[in-house]
Design a protein around this motif. Structure first.
Motif, PDB file in Angstrom:
ATOM      1  N   ASP A  43      23.445 -35.967   6.429  1.00 52.94           N
ATOM      2  CA  ASP A  43      24.018 -34.619   6.495  1.00 52.94           C
ATOM      3  C   ASP A  43      24.020 -33.988   5.105  1.00 52.94           C
ATOM      4  OD1 ASP A  43      25.191 -32.386   7.413  1.00 52.94           O
ATOM      5  OD2 ASP A  43      27.164 -33.248   7.820  1.00 52.94           O
ATOM      6  N   GLU A  44      24.265 -32.669   5.054  1.00 52.57           N
ATOM      7  CA  GLU A  44      24.294 -31.973   3.770  1.00 52.57           C
ATOM      8  C   GLU A  44      25.420 -32.467   2.869  1.00 52.57           C
ATOM      9  OE1 GLU A  44      24.477 -27.832   4.478  1.00 52.57           O
ATOM     10  OE2 GLU A  44      22.410 -27.661   5.203  1.00 52.57           O
ATOM     11  N   SER A  45      26.475 -32.952   3.461  1.00 49.64           N
ATOM     12  CA  SER A  45      27.614 -33.435   2.678  1.00 49.64           C
ATOM     13  C   SER A  45      27.548 -34.936   2.442  1.00 49.64           C
ATOM     14  CB  SER A  45      28.927 -33.081   3.382  1.00 49.64           C
ATOM     15  OG  SER A  45      28.986 -33.714   4.649  1.00 49.64           O
ATOM     16  N   GLU A  46      26.398 -35.557   2.719  1.00 45.48           N
ATOM     17  CA  GLU A  46      26.274 -37.009   2.602  1.00 45.48           C
ATOM     18  C   GLU A  46      25.138 -37.378   1.655  1.00 45.48           C
ATOM     19  OE1 GLU A  46      27.779 -38.409   7.043  1.00 45.48           O
ATOM     20  OE2 GLU A  46      25.647 -38.065   6.658  1.00 45.48           O
ATOM     21  N   GLN A  47      25.132 -38.647   1.275  1.00 46.25           N
ATOM     22  CA  GLN A  47      24.063 -39.251   0.492  1.00 46.25           C
ATOM     23  C   GLN A  47      23.877 -40.675   0.991  1.00 46.25           C
ATOM     24  OE1 GLN A  47      25.265 -39.480  -3.639  1.00 46.25           O
ATOM     25  NE2 GLN A  47      27.410 -39.780  -3.067  1.00 46.25           N
ATOM     26  N   ALA A  48      22.676 -41.186   0.861  1.00 49.05           N
ATOM     27  CA  ALA A  48      22.374 -42.509   1.407  1.00 49.05           C
ATOM     28  C   ALA A  48      21.715 -43.376   0.351  1.00 49.05           C
ATOM     29  CB  ALA A  48      21.467 -42.385   2.629  1.00 49.05           C
ATOM     30  N   VAL A  49      21.863 -44.693   0.534  1.00 52.80           N
ATOM     31  CA  VAL A  49      21.203 -45.651  -0.331  1.00 52.80           C
ATOM     32  C   VAL A  49      20.446 -46.640   0.543  1.00 52.80           C
ATOM     33  CG1 VAL A  49      23.270 -47.101  -0.433  1.00 52.80           C
ATOM     34  CG2 VAL A  49      21.516 -47.317  -2.192  1.00 52.80           C
ATOM     35  N   MET A  50      19.199 -46.908   0.209  1.00 47.25           N
ATOM     36  CA  MET A  50      18.331 -47.794   0.989  1.00 47.25           C
ATOM     37  C   MET A  50      18.386 -49.203   0.409  1.00 47.25           C
ATOM     38  SD  MET A  50      16.154 -47.887   3.530  1.00 47.25           S
ATOM     39  CE  MET A  50      15.593 -46.188   3.692  1.00 47.25           C
ATOM     40  N   ILE A  51      18.511 -50.183   1.300  1.00 48.80           N
ATOM     41  CA  ILE A  51      18.557 -51.592   0.900  1.00 48.80           C
ATOM     42  C   ILE A  51      17.389 -52.294   1.588  1.00 48.80           C
ATOM     43  CG2 ILE A  51      19.931 -53.688   0.851  1.00 48.80           C
ATOM     44  CD1 ILE A  51      22.412 -51.872   1.222  1.00 48.80           C
ATOM     45  N   THR A  52      16.436 -52.801   0.788  1.00 45.17           N
ATOM     46  CA  THR A  52      15.258 -53.474   1.323  1.00 45.17           C
ATOM     47  C   THR A  52      15.307 -54.948   0.930  1.00 45.17           C
ATOM     48  OG1 THR A  52      13.962 -51.432   1.094  1.00 45.17           O
ATOM     49  CG2 THR A  52      12.749 -53.501   1.366  1.00 45.17           C
ATOM     50  N   SER A  95      29.704 -40.255   1.378  1.00 45.08           N
ATOM     51  CA  SER A  95      30.002 -38.829   1.272  1.00 45.08           C
ATOM     52  C   SER A  95      29.744 -38.328  -0.151  1.00 45.08           C
ATOM     53  CB  SER A  95      31.449 -38.560   1.661  1.00 45.08           C
ATOM     54  OG  SER A  95      31.774 -37.201   1.476  1.00 45.08           O
ATOM     55  N   LYS A  96      29.348 -37.054  -0.237  1.00 41.87           N
ATOM     56  CA  LYS A  96      29.189 -36.404  -1.529  1.00 41.87           C
ATOM     57  C   LYS A  96      30.393 -35.547  -1.906  1.00 41.87           C
ATOM     58  CE  LYS A  96      25.283 -34.270  -0.748  1.00 41.87           C
ATOM     59  NZ  LYS A  96      24.055 -33.485  -1.003  1.00 41.87           N
ATOM     60  N   GLU A  97      31.401 -35.539  -1.076  1.00 42.77           N
ATOM     61  CA  GLU A  97      32.555 -34.689  -1.333  1.00 42.77           C
ATOM     62  C   GLU A  97      33.381 -35.226  -2.501  1.00 42.77           C
ATOM     63  OE1 GLU A  97      35.494 -36.832   1.952  1.00 42.77           O
ATOM     64  OE2 GLU A  97      35.184 -34.665   1.979  1.00 42.77           O
ATOM     65  N   THR A  98      34.318 -34.400  -2.986  1.00 42.85           N
ATOM     66  CA  THR A  98      35.228 -34.805  -4.055  1.00 42.85           C
ATOM     67  C   THR A  98      36.457 -35.455  -3.451  1.00 42.85           C
ATOM     68  OG1 THR A  98      34.470 -32.999  -5.490  1.00 42.85           O
ATOM     69  CG2 THR A  98      36.604 -34.000  -6.014  1.00 42.85           C
ATOM     70  N   PHE A  99      36.721 -36.685  -3.863  1.00 38.48           N
ATOM     71  CA  PHE A  99      37.886 -37.417  -3.378  1.00 38.48           C
ATOM     72  C   PHE A  99      39.060 -37.205  -4.323  1.00 38.48           C
ATOM     73  CE2 PHE A  99      34.139 -39.666  -1.861  1.00 38.48           C
ATOM     74  CZ  PHE A  99      34.420 -39.837  -0.518  1.00 38.48           C
ATOM     75  N   SER A 100      40.261 -37.425  -3.806  1.00 38.18           N
ATOM     76  CA  SER A 100      41.485 -37.283  -4.602  1.00 38.18           C
ATOM     77  C   SER A 100      42.196 -38.622  -4.688  1.00 38.18           C
ATOM     78  CB  SER A 100      42.419 -36.229  -4.003  1.00 38.18           C
ATOM     79  OG  SER A 100      41.841 -34.938  -4.076  1.00 38.18           O
ATOM     80  N   VAL A 126      46.995 -36.379 -10.161  1.00 32.76           N
ATOM     81  CA  VAL A 126      45.946 -36.502  -9.149  1.00 32.76           C
ATOM     82  C   VAL A 126      44.605 -36.414  -9.871  1.00 32.76           C
ATOM     83  CG1 VAL A 126      45.990 -34.013  -8.684  1.00 32.76           C
ATOM     84  CG2 VAL A 126      45.019 -35.581  -6.989  1.00 32.76           C
ATOM     85  N   VAL A 127      43.688 -37.294  -9.467  1.00 35.02           N
ATOM     86  CA  VAL A 127      42.363 -37.367 -10.079  1.00 35.02           C
ATOM     87  C   VAL A 127      41.324 -36.982  -9.035  1.00 35.02           C
ATOM     88  CG1 VAL A 127      40.662 -38.853 -11.186  1.00 35.02           C
ATOM     89  CG2 VAL A 127      43.097 -39.176 -11.677  1.00 35.02           C
ATOM     90  N   GLY A 128      40.483 -36.026  -9.362  1.00 35.36           N
ATOM     91  CA  GLY A 128      39.358 -35.669  -8.508  1.00 35.36           C
ATOM     92  C   GLY A 128      38.115 -36.421  -8.949  1.00 35.36           C
ATOM     93  N   TRP A 129      37.467 -37.142  -8.041  1.00 29.37           N
ATOM     94  CA  TRP A 129      36.313 -37.955  -8.405  1.00 29.37           C
ATOM     95  C   TRP A 129      35.243 -37.907  -7.320  1.00 29.37           C
ATOM     96  CZ3 TRP A 129      35.183 -42.333  -5.355  1.00 29.37           C
ATOM     97  CH2 TRP A 129      36.177 -42.707  -4.456  1.00 29.37           C
ATOM     98  N   ILE A 167      31.067 -43.922 -10.287  1.00 27.81           N
ATOM     99  CA  ILE A 167      32.087 -42.892 -10.068  1.00 27.81           C
ATOM    100  C   ILE A 167      32.090 -41.931 -11.252  1.00 27.81           C
ATOM    101  CG2 ILE A 167      34.579 -42.473 -10.009  1.00 27.81           C
ATOM    102  CD1 ILE A 167      34.876 -44.927  -8.288  1.00 27.81           C
ATOM    103  N   THR A 168      32.182 -40.633 -10.968  1.00 25.68           N
ATOM    104  CA  THR A 168      32.299 -39.598 -11.986  1.00 25.68           C
ATOM    105  C   THR A 168      33.620 -38.857 -11.804  1.00 25.68           C
ATOM    106  OG1 THR A 168      29.903 -39.301 -12.144  1.00 25.68           O
ATOM    107  CG2 THR A 168      31.285 -37.482 -12.906  1.00 25.68           C
ATOM    108  N   ILE A 169      34.346 -38.679 -12.905  1.00 24.55           N
ATOM    109  CA  ILE A 169      35.631 -37.987 -12.862  1.00 24.55           C
ATOM    110  C   ILE A 169      35.378 -36.478 -12.942  1.00 24.55           C
ATOM    111  CG2 ILE A 169      37.895 -37.748 -13.953  1.00 24.55           C
ATOM    112  CD1 ILE A 169      37.298 -40.499 -12.712  1.00 24.55           C
ATOM    113  N   ILE A 170      35.966 -35.740 -12.010  1.00 21.01           N
ATOM    114  CA  ILE A 170      35.778 -34.292 -11.955  1.00 21.01           C
ATOM    115  C   ILE A 170      36.970 -33.563 -12.576  1.00 21.01           C
ATOM    116  CG2 ILE A 170      35.307 -32.329 -10.467  1.00 21.01           C
ATOM    117  CD1 ILE A 170      33.098 -34.451 -10.554  1.00 21.01           C
ATOM    118  N   THR A 171      38.168 -33.897 -12.142  1.00 16.98           N
ATOM    119  CA  THR A 171      39.359 -33.231 -12.662  1.00 16.98           C
ATOM    120  C   THR A 171      40.501 -34.233 -12.803  1.00 16.98           C
ATOM    121  OG1 THR A 171      40.115 -32.620 -10.432  1.00 16.98           O
ATOM    122  CG2 THR A 171      38.781 -30.999 -11.633  1.00 16.98           C
TER     123      THR A 171
END
Length: 322
Positions: free
Chosen positions: A31-40, A68-73, A108-111, A177-181
């Motif tokens: 989906d547009e809000s998702e990302q995937a990783v392939m394991i071979t 998910s590609k969304e920002t978590f809290s 609260v940390v946005g990541w 993980i990348t810290i956003i806010t």
């Protein structure tokens, strides 16, 4: 016959199962809000973030993990439930400031997950690592800050410093993980007695600052007045200096003019100077110039020069001029 039939049924069932496995495990969607990783074959390949339908080798050759590609809290020190109720955890949020005061601080940390492969396989529980790193970063920054900064105007700087330190820790841990806010939710004192004492200290400090500001204002006002008086005195002195200088020059010019006249006519000039001196010393005196010709005395009243000169007969003279 029965054995062959049973074998055929089993073989057909296995074929159906294999075909079903192939049919259901050789494709996946992102989906547009998702990302995937392939394991071979157990090896992680590059992540896939393009939305749409994708194909792969059937399981167990290849498998896909969709994240998910969304920002978590991450809520540190409190938990907000679905009904809006907030549960606090004072033990987690209690920490010591740089000037050895105790405060309760939560944030609260946005990541975001920016590297799915590292997020899945570089740590067993990346969110727990993030929580511990958040606690360490906040305690470290609060431990360098003064209580006044933590409770009042220094919150923005604390947030910035916590985000920088937490970002650095996440880069060191390398868990994708990348810290956003980073946002401080609440910084407070531990109990009512401490809050009251701190309020009293704050009020006293505000009163002190007010008095200092008033004193500085009065000092500045008096300084400006003194500077104004100084400028006025200097201006008057300069004016007086100029006036005296011009007066002196005028008197010198007058003296030179009188001196030149004296050189040309000494007698007349001497008499004129005597008369002017008498007028200056005795301003109310009447001055007459008289001339005795033996019979009459003529006089010139200098005070009223418009009147005609009247002759004065001398006593003791007769009509025959004797």
């Amino acid at each position: 016959m029965n054995l062959k039939r049973v074998g055929a049924i089993i073989g057909f069932s296995l074929l159906i199962g294999v075909l079903g496995l192939v049919a259901f495990t050789t494709w996946y969607t992102v989906d547009e809000s998702e990302q995937a990783v392939m394991i071979t074959l157990g090896e992680v390949e590059d992540g896939i973030s393009e939305p749409g339908l994708h194909f792969k080798w059937p399981w167990p050759i290849q498998s896909v993990e969709v994240l998910s590609k969304e920002t978590f809290s991450l809520q540190f020190g409190y938990e907000e439930k679905e009904n809006g109720e907030i549960k606090s955890f004072p033990k987690e949020t209690k920490m010591i400031t740089g000037d050895e005061n105790i405060v309760l601080a939560d944030l609260v940390v946005g990541w975001k997950i920016t590297d799915p492969g590292k997020y899945l396989f570089n740590s067993e529980n990346p969110e727990e690592i993030l929580l511990d790193a958040t606690s360490a970063s906040l305690r470290s920054i609060i431990g360098r800050s003064k209580i006044d900064d933590a409770l009042t105007s220094g919150k923005v700087e604390i947030e910035t410093n916590v985000q920088e330190l937490l970002t650095s820790l996440m880069a060191d841990y390398d868990i994708g993980i990348t810290i956003i806010t980073v946002k401080l939710q609440d910084v407070d004192l531990p109990n009512a007695d401490v809050r009251k004492a701190f309020t009293n200290v704050t009020d006293a400090r505000e009163t002190m600052n007010t008095k200092i500001n008033e004193a500085n204002k009065y000092r500045n006002q008096r300084t400006e007045e003194a500077l104004g008086e100084k400028d006025a005195l200097i201006s008057r002195a300069e004016g007086d200096k100029t006036a005296r200088t011009e007066q002196a020059r005028g008197e010198v010019a007058k003296f030179n003019a009188v001196y030149n006249e004296y050189l040309n006519a000494k007698g007349i000039t001497e008499k004129r100077l005597v008369l002017e001196t008498i007028e200056e010393v005795l301003p109310n005196a009447e001055i007459y110039i008289m001339k005795d010709n033996g019979n009459t005395m003529k006089y010139l009243p200098l005070k009223d020069s418009t009147k005609p000169v009247a002759p004065i007969e001398q006593e003791g003279s007769d009509k025959n001029g004797q």
